[in-house]
Motif scaffolding. Structure first.
Motif, PDB file in Angstrom:
ATOM      1  N   HIS A   1       0.792  -1.235   0.000  1.00  0.00           N
ATOM      2  CA  HIS A   1       0.000   0.000   0.000  1.00  0.00           C
ATOM      3  C   HIS A   1       0.822   1.282   0.000  1.00  0.00           C
ATOM      4  O   HIS A   1       0.258   2.373  -0.093  1.00  0.00           O
ATOM      5  CB  HIS A   1      -0.943   0.009   1.212  1.00  0.00           C
ATOM      6  CG  HIS A   1      -1.812  -1.198   1.292  1.00  0.00           C
ATOM      7  ND1 HIS A   1      -2.892  -1.406   0.460  1.00  0.00           N
ATOM      8  CD2 HIS A   1      -1.744  -2.296   2.092  1.00  0.00           C
ATOM      9  CE1 HIS A   1      -3.458  -2.561   0.749  1.00  0.00           C
ATOM     10  NE2 HIS A   1      -2.779  -3.121   1.733  1.00  0.00           N
TER      11      HIS A   1
ATOM     12  N   ASP B   1      -6.089  -8.291  12.488  1.00  0.00           N
ATOM     13  CA  ASP B   1      -6.640  -7.960  11.165  1.00  0.00           C
ATOM     14  C   ASP B   1      -8.132  -7.695  11.305  1.00  0.00           C
ATOM     15  O   ASP B   1      -8.948  -8.609  11.307  1.00  0.00           O
ATOM     16  CB  ASP B   1      -6.391  -9.090  10.181  1.00  0.00           C
ATOM     17  CG  ASP B   1      -6.927  -8.769   8.785  1.00  0.00           C
ATOM     18  OD1 ASP B   1      -7.464  -7.661   8.575  1.00  0.00           O
ATOM     19  OD2 ASP B   1      -6.808  -9.636   7.903  1.00  0.00           O
ATOM     20  N   THR B   2      -8.460  -6.434  11.451  1.00  0.00           N
ATOM     21  CA  THR B   2      -9.856  -6.020  11.583  1.00  0.00           C
ATOM     22  C   THR B   2     -10.337  -5.284  10.325  1.00  0.00           C
ATOM     23  O   THR B   2     -11.354  -4.608  10.354  1.00  0.00           O
ATOM     24  CB  THR B   2     -10.033  -5.128  12.834  1.00  0.00           C
ATOM     25  OG1 THR B   2      -9.103  -4.045  12.760  1.00  0.00           O
ATOM     26  CG2 THR B   2      -9.773  -5.914  14.110  1.00  0.00           C
ATOM     27  N   PHE B   3      -9.565  -5.428   9.233  1.00  0.00           N
ATOM     28  CA  PHE B   3      -9.952  -4.773   7.976  1.00  0.00           C
ATOM     29  C   PHE B   3     -11.342  -5.194   7.490  1.00  0.00           C
ATOM     30  O   PHE B   3     -12.131  -4.325   7.114  1.00  0.00           O
ATOM     31  CB  PHE B   3      -8.913  -5.021   6.874  1.00  0.00           C
ATOM     32  CG  PHE B   3      -7.734  -4.095   6.947  1.00  0.00           C
ATOM     33  CD1 PHE B   3      -7.817  -2.801   6.454  1.00  0.00           C
ATOM     34  CD2 PHE B   3      -6.543  -4.518   7.506  1.00  0.00           C
ATOM     35  CE1 PHE B   3      -6.730  -1.942   6.527  1.00  0.00           C
ATOM     36  CE2 PHE B   3      -5.452  -3.669   7.584  1.00  0.00           C
ATOM     37  CZ  PHE B   3      -5.547  -2.372   7.089  1.00  0.00           C
ATOM     38  N   PRO B   4     -11.682  -6.492   7.478  1.00  0.00           N
ATOM     39  CA  PRO B   4     -13.011  -6.858   6.971  1.00  0.00           C
ATOM     40  C   PRO B   4     -14.157  -6.185   7.732  1.00  0.00           C
ATOM     41  O   PRO B   4     -15.142  -5.770   7.145  1.00  0.00           O
ATOM     42  CB  PRO B   4     -13.054  -8.385   7.142  1.00  0.00           C
ATOM     43  CG  PRO B   4     -11.622  -8.803   7.104  1.00  0.00           C
ATOM     44  CD  PRO B   4     -10.872  -7.676   7.793  1.00  0.00           C
ATOM     45  N   GLN B   5     -13.993  -6.079   9.060  1.00  0.00           N
ATOM     46  CA  GLN B   5     -15.065  -5.520   9.881  1.00  0.00           C
ATOM     47  C   GLN B   5     -14.941  -4.008  10.077  1.00  0.00           C
ATOM     48  O   GLN B   5     -15.941  -3.289   9.991  1.00  0.00           O
ATOM     49  CB  GLN B   5     -15.074  -6.195  11.268  1.00  0.00           C
ATOM     50  CG  GLN B   5     -15.240  -7.689  11.234  1.00  0.00           C
ATOM     51  CD  GLN B   5     -13.910  -8.440  11.063  1.00  0.00           C
ATOM     52  OE1 GLN B   5     -12.853  -7.874  10.811  1.00  0.00           O
ATOM     53  NE2 GLN B   5     -13.981  -9.762  11.191  1.00  0.00           N
ATOM     54  N   LEU B   6     -13.739  -3.529  10.383  1.00  0.00           N
ATOM     55  CA  LEU B   6     -13.563  -2.137  10.804  1.00  0.00           C
ATOM     56  C   LEU B   6     -12.797  -1.266   9.803  1.00  0.00           C
ATOM     57  O   LEU B   6     -12.625  -0.076  10.026  1.00  0.00           O
ATOM     58  CB  LEU B   6     -12.839  -2.099  12.167  1.00  0.00           C
ATOM     59  CG  LEU B   6     -13.504  -2.907  13.291  1.00  0.00           C
ATOM     60  CD1 LEU B   6     -12.654  -2.855  14.553  1.00  0.00           C
ATOM     61  CD2 LEU B   6     -14.917  -2.396  13.555  1.00  0.00           C
ATOM     62  N   LYS B   7     -12.274  -1.893   8.744  1.00  0.00           N
ATOM     63  CA  LYS B   7     -11.574  -1.172   7.656  1.00  0.00           C
ATOM     64  C   LYS B   7     -10.243  -0.566   8.066  1.00  0.00           C
ATOM     65  O   LYS B   7      -9.737   0.335   7.424  1.00  0.00           O
ATOM     66  CB  LYS B   7     -12.473  -0.091   7.028  1.00  0.00           C
ATOM     67  CG  LYS B   7     -13.878  -0.554   6.695  1.00  0.00           C
ATOM     68  CD  LYS B   7     -13.885  -1.824   5.886  1.00  0.00           C
ATOM     69  CE  LYS B   7     -15.304  -2.329   5.649  1.00  0.00           C
ATOM     70  NZ  LYS B   7     -15.387  -3.764   5.478  1.00  0.00           N
ATOM     71  N   VAL B   8      -9.666  -1.082   9.150  1.00  0.00           N
ATOM     72  CA  VAL B   8      -8.371  -0.619   9.642  1.00  0.00           C
ATOM     73  C   VAL B   8      -7.774  -1.725  10.509  1.00  0.00           C
ATOM     74  O   VAL B   8      -8.510  -2.546  11.050  1.00  0.00           O
ATOM     75  CB  VAL B   8      -8.512   0.703  10.446  1.00  0.00           C
ATOM     76  CG1 VAL B   8      -9.266   0.484  11.747  1.00  0.00           C
ATOM     77  CG2 VAL B   8      -7.169   1.366  10.695  1.00  0.00           C
TER      78      VAL B   8
END
Length: 151
Positions: free
Chosen positions: A92, A135-142
């Motif tokens: 990224h 890894d909370t990207f799927p739920q919280l986007k960060v």
């Protein structure tokens, strides 16, 4: 209303990945009119006990911290070893990596979060405590970082 998973809603830190910690910390110091902090290396794997994706990793990073009132900005320049820092920077580019919360009960919090589909990505020790990246990207986007300080 459901219970707070972390036991807190106070964001302690924002972590930012950079390619050049000297240049970026100088830019932040000039922008905010503060003294440029000295950067330092994270501990070696024998002390940090770093694990990435469930396996020991020799990953280290240069860190510089800016205390901004109730929030801390952490600049992170990772080495080339496998880590969430290196993979995220490669995928990224420079920019935000995580928001962090100081918690109590690291093992319990990780278990609760994993039961909610939030996978442990990396963990380790630092002088005075331990950290875990979830890894909370799927739920919280960060990405969330959990920090537990020794008492």
């Amino acid at each position: 209303m459901s219970q707070n998973v972390l036991g807190t809603n106070v964001i302690t830190q924002i972590g930012i990945l950079v390619n050049d910690i000297e240049k970026t910390s100088q830019a932040y110091a000039e922008f905010f009119g503060v003294e440029k902090p000295k950067w330092f290396w994270t501990d070696t794997v024998d002390v940090a006990q770093t694990e990435y994706m469930g396996k020991p990793s020799e990953a280290r990073s240069k860190l510089a911290f800016f205390d901004m009132g109730s929030l801390q900005l952490e600049l992170i320049e990772p080495d080339q070893h496998p880590s969430t820092w290196r993979d995220h920077l490669n995928a990224h580019g420079e920019g935000p990596h995580h928001i962090a919360f100081v918690i109590e009960g690291m093992k319990e919090k990780i278990a609760v979060m994993e039961a909610k589909g939030m996978k442990l990505i990396q963990k380790g020790e630092y002088t005075g405590g331990r950290y875990a990246y979830m890894d909370t990207f799927p739920q919280l986007k960060v990405m969330l970082e959990l920090l537990e300080n020794d008492k």
